[in-house]
Design an enzyme around this catalytic site. Structure first.
Site, PDB file in Angstrom:
ATOM      1  N   ASN A  26      -3.717   6.314  -1.791  1.00 53.86           N
ATOM      2  CA  ASN A  26      -3.513   6.351  -0.342  1.00 53.86           C
ATOM      3  C   ASN A  26      -2.912   7.673   0.125  1.00 53.86           C
ATOM      4  O   ASN A  26      -3.175   8.118   1.246  1.00 53.86           O
ATOM      5  CB  ASN A  26      -2.638   5.178   0.098  1.00 53.86           C
ATOM      6  N   GLU A  35      -3.381   0.482  -9.212  1.00 52.44           N
ATOM      7  CA  GLU A  35      -2.214   1.328  -9.460  1.00 52.44           C
ATOM      8  C   GLU A  35      -1.036   0.431  -9.865  1.00 52.44           C
ATOM      9  O   GLU A  35      -0.750  -0.559  -9.180  1.00 52.44           O
ATOM     10  CB  GLU A  35      -1.832   2.103  -8.190  1.00 52.44           C
ATOM     11  N   SER A  66       0.825  -1.214   0.000  1.00 52.89           N
ATOM     12  CA  SER A  66       0.000   0.000   0.000  1.00 52.89           C
ATOM     13  C   SER A  66       0.849   1.250   0.000  1.00 52.89           C
ATOM     14  O   SER A  66       0.441   2.278  -0.534  1.00 52.89           O
ATOM     15  CB  SER A  66      -0.865   0.055   1.253  1.00 52.89           C
ATOM     16  N   HIS A 104      -1.042  -2.609  -7.376  1.00 57.54           N
ATOM     17  CA  HIS A 104      -1.751  -2.312  -6.130  1.00 57.54           C
ATOM     18  C   HIS A 104      -3.261  -2.318  -6.333  1.00 57.54           C
ATOM     19  O   HIS A 104      -3.827  -1.389  -6.928  1.00 57.54           O
ATOM     20  CB  HIS A 104      -1.277  -0.942  -5.595  1.00 57.54           C
TER      21      HIS A 104
END
Ligand code: CAA
Length: 296
Positions: free
Chosen positions: A204, A166, A133, A154
């Site tokens: 994130n 991603e 992450s 991701h």
């Protein structure tokens, strides 16, 4: 198999072109496995324990079963997809995979040693991806002998539903590694965005400061948890409020992401909210443990 043409254009890649390897057996590993199975890949999951492997298979078959119940999947398609899922406790069994995604706990030491091991068993010509992450993909890649074949892929939680993936490009990755990763994501029916290896990547980096601030807002007494959730759903049309989302993602994962972002910025305003730290210390990690900010 729908993924054949991808590797046809990359002759240096492994001749076994149909198998995705996943290292890990948690929520994300199960979600990624289901996505890939439905996209037509053979999937080999490596869990460290028999129990982890059994739980992952149960999770995937439960989720596929729900699709059948909702009339979104034919029984035969479910059975055929389930047959393409195999598990192992032996990392060496991932040697026949063209792509291996590691999806283990968000811990730098564990991911680093796993990537090193994968590098020694996965043949040259296959790519190795991390579902981290927030950890630096470049640092993880540099722990291996072949950093050119390492990148980030991701997925978001729940992986079966979230359309975005991603693809993280560390400085070390070759262009063909990135091309394969992007093509793989497309074959999974997801939308890929390409991101530089910056802390938190895109999603994130923007999402977790907001989630952390929501907790601090509740701690200050500005509003209750329920009202903050209701406000962000009703006022911004978000599908769920911040506390519901934190519990869905997992409080341990959330804390680890917030700590990484804090370490990168060095700004005290970014430090993790106290109640998040406390809940994690008490083992209340969200939906997966039955209790987080709420009880399930
Ligand atoms: N696990 C797996 N699948 C789930 C799920 C869960 N906990 N909750 C819902 N779903 C699936 C359902 O099975 C359903 O799938 P189908 O469309 O194939 O039938 C679909 O999601 C929609 O479900 P519902 O209609 O029951 O529920 P909903 O409309 O309320 O949507 C939601 C649920 C998809 C979770 C939605 O609330 C949402 O999009 N929330 C935001 C999720 C989000 O922001 N995720 C990103 C988190 S950040 C992250 O993951 C990055 C990281 O590194 C930690």
């Amino acid at each position: 198999m729908g993924n054949y043409s991808l590797f046809m254009s990359l002759p240096s890649f492994s001749s076994d072109i149909s198998t995705l390897g996943i290292a890990g057996s948690g929520i994300m590993a199960a979600g990624i496995a289901e996505v890939a199975l439905l996209a037509g890949f053979d999937v080999m999951v490596r869990s460290r324990s028999e129990r982890g492997a059994t739980e992952l298979v149960a999770q995937v078959s439960k989720s596929l079963g729900r699709r059948v119940e909702r009339g979104k999947l034919e029984i035969q398609v479910r059975d055929e997809a389930a047959r393409r899922l195999t598990t192992t406790t032996n990392l060496g069994d991932l040697a026949r995979c063209s792509i291996v995604i590691e999806s283990v706990v968000e811990d730098k030491e564990q991911k680093t040693s796993l990537l090193r091991e994968l590098d020694s068993v996965v043949p040259t010509g296959s790519i190795i991806a991390t579902n981290t992450s927030t950890l630096s993909v470049s640092e993880l890649a540099l722990a291996t002998m072949q950093p050119d074949r390492v990148c980030g892929i991701h997925f978001f939680n729940p992986a079966t539903t979230m359309p975005l993936v991603e693809v993280i490009r560390p400085l070390t990755a070759s262009q063909s590694t990135i091309d394969v990763a992007i093509a793989f994501v497309a074959m999974c029916g997801k939308e890929a965005v390409l991101v530089r290896d910056d802390p938190g990547f895109i999603v994130n980096a923007l999402l977790f400061p907001y989630l952390n601030d929501a907790i601090k807002m509740m701690e200050r007494g500005t509003a209750s948890m329920d009202d903050i959730d209701a406000a962000m759903k009703g006022g911004c049309n978000f599908p769920m409020g911040p506390f519901a989302l934190l519990d869905l993602v997992g409080l341990d994962t959330s804390l680890s992401i917030i700590e990484t972002l804090y370490a990168a910025s060095g700004n005290t305003a970014d430090c993790p909210a106290e109640s998040l730290v406390r809940l994690v210390a008490d083992g209340h990690l969200g939906r997966k443990t039955g209790r987080g900010f709420r009880t399930y």
